[in-house]
Design an enzyme around this catalytic site. Structure first.
Site, PDB file in Angstrom:
ATOM      1  N   HIS A 116      10.555   0.782  -0.991  1.00 39.01           N
ATOM      2  CA  HIS A 116       9.430   0.692  -1.925  1.00 39.01           C
ATOM      3  C   HIS A 116       9.620  -0.504  -2.859  1.00 39.01           C
ATOM      4  O   HIS A 116       8.732  -1.342  -3.021  1.00 39.01           O
ATOM      5  CB  HIS A 116       9.344   2.000  -2.721  1.00 39.01           C
ATOM      6  CG  HIS A 116       8.328   2.002  -3.812  1.00 39.01           C
ATOM      7  ND1 HIS A 116       7.200   2.788  -3.776  1.00 39.01           N
ATOM      8  CD2 HIS A 116       8.259   1.330  -4.995  1.00 39.01           C
ATOM      9  CE1 HIS A 116       6.490   2.600  -4.869  1.00 39.01           C
ATOM     10  NE2 HIS A 116       7.115   1.716  -5.635  1.00 39.01           N
ATOM     11  N   GLU A 117      10.800  -0.582  -3.464  1.00 36.30           N
ATOM     12  CA  GLU A 117      11.070  -1.678  -4.396  1.00 36.30           C
ATOM     13  C   GLU A 117      11.185  -3.009  -3.668  1.00 36.30           C
ATOM     14  O   GLU A 117      10.778  -4.056  -4.194  1.00 36.30           O
ATOM     15  CB  GLU A 117      12.360  -1.389  -5.182  1.00 36.30           C
ATOM     16  CG  GLU A 117      12.361  -0.068  -5.952  1.00 36.30           C
ATOM     17  CD  GLU A 117      11.272   0.011  -7.016  1.00 36.30           C
ATOM     18  OE1 GLU A 117      10.625  -1.005  -7.314  1.00 36.30           O
ATOM     19  OE2 GLU A 117      11.072   1.117  -7.544  1.00 36.30           O
TER      20      GLU A 117
ATOM     21  N   HIS B   6       7.720  -4.464  -3.199  1.00 35.53           N
ATOM     22  CA  HIS B   6       7.259  -5.148  -4.414  1.00 35.53           C
ATOM     23  C   HIS B   6       7.869  -6.552  -4.492  1.00 35.53           C
ATOM     24  O   HIS B   6       7.162  -7.540  -4.726  1.00 35.53           O
ATOM     25  CB  HIS B   6       7.695  -4.367  -5.656  1.00 35.53           C
ATOM     26  CG  HIS B   6       6.902  -3.148  -5.957  1.00 35.53           C
ATOM     27  ND1 HIS B   6       5.525  -3.143  -6.050  1.00 35.53           N
ATOM     28  CD2 HIS B   6       7.296  -1.868  -6.224  1.00 35.53           C
ATOM     29  CE1 HIS B   6       5.102  -1.925  -6.350  1.00 35.53           C
ATOM     30  NE2 HIS B   6       6.156  -1.132  -6.449  1.00 35.53           N
TER      31      HIS B   6
END
Length: 266
Positions: free
Chosen positions: A57-58, A61
């Site tokens: 997820h990170e 980003h």
């Protein structure tokens, strides 16, 4: 002067590889019933898989920010998938795991620090924010696909239960992350399109957005309505509420074992 990420900045961290190895080994242990205590194996498998999804997820980003103009991402270590490099490791990893243990909910964590001043264009800002929860959507598709494609015939029931519970975490994480609440990615998607005055008024509340969502979910009526909606989504994807319930029951090895769930794997 900040330079583009080097090969070292992009090298996958041994920390992440270690977590992924735990996921693979414990997943195999659940599948083959090799573990002495299957419930502990389920706990380790789901927890490590959840942490892997948080790292991805990170990473989403960071990777999107890199291609949008923030070349400082590499020096911060965000492209290595190392959770220890995050700006708020406690918010990004520890708290989401605690939320799973306490309530069986995939509440999103903190975010990597992106130098937004380097990004040009509102669409790019929105895409950077959306990249994280879209990763959870993709992870949810991977977890639920064996169910709605009918690929689980002959698969051990305990592994099926664990996968169902992991799917629930990913679906809840995707939905909660897309909420337009300050501090969450959903707000980050729409923030570039809001007036500067409104953004300035809302900014002080951003650090408390995650806790506010968690607090609201403690309201019984809201909690029931939310999980009824989650159950409806999962049911449409071929996962029953019994499967997610048993997955959570096996995950919580410190709780009393449900005899109904146990009867499926005996």
């Amino acid at each position: 002067m900040t330079t583009a990420p080097s090969r070292r900045d992009r090298r996958i961290s041994p920390v992440f590889l270690g977590i992924a190895a735990v996921m693979a080994v414990t997943g195999w242990a659940v599948w083959t019933d090799f573990a002495a205590d299957a419930r502990i194996a389920v706990f380790l498998f789901v927890t490590s898989a959840w942490v892997v999804s948080l790292c991805l997820h990170e990473y989403a980003h960071a990777r999107t920010a890199l291609h949008s103009g923030d070349i400082s991402i590499g020096a911060k270590g965000y492209l290595t998938l190392n959770p220890l490099k995050y700006t708020h490791a406690l918010l990004s990893i520890v708290l989401p795991v605690i939320f799973v243990i306490m309530g069986g909910i995939g509440l999103p964590g903190g975010a990597v620090f992106i130098e937004r001043s380097r990004i040009r264009g509102r669409w790019r800002h929105s895409l950077i924010s959306a990249a994280g929860p879209l990763t959870n959507v993709l992870f949810a598709v991977v977890c639920t696909a064996p169910f709605w494609l009918g690929m689980l015939d002959g698969v051990p029931m305990i592994f099926r239960f664990a996968l169902a519970f992991l799917a629930l975490l990913q679906v809840t994480a995707a939905i909660l992350n897309f909420l337009p609440v300050p501090g969450l990615d959903g707000y980050g998607v729409i923030e570039p399109w809001l007036s500067r005055k409104f953004r300035a008024q809302v900014e002080p509340f951003a650090p408390f957005g995650l806790l506010a969502v968690f607090g609201v979910l403690f309201i019984p009526e809201v909690n029931i309505a939310f999980f009824n909606g989650i159950d409806a989504i999962l049911s449409g994807l071929g996962i029953s509420d019994l499967e997610t319930y048993c997955g959570q029951n096996f995950y919580r090895f410190w709780k009393t074992r449900d005899e109904l769930c146990q009867s499926f794997v005996s």
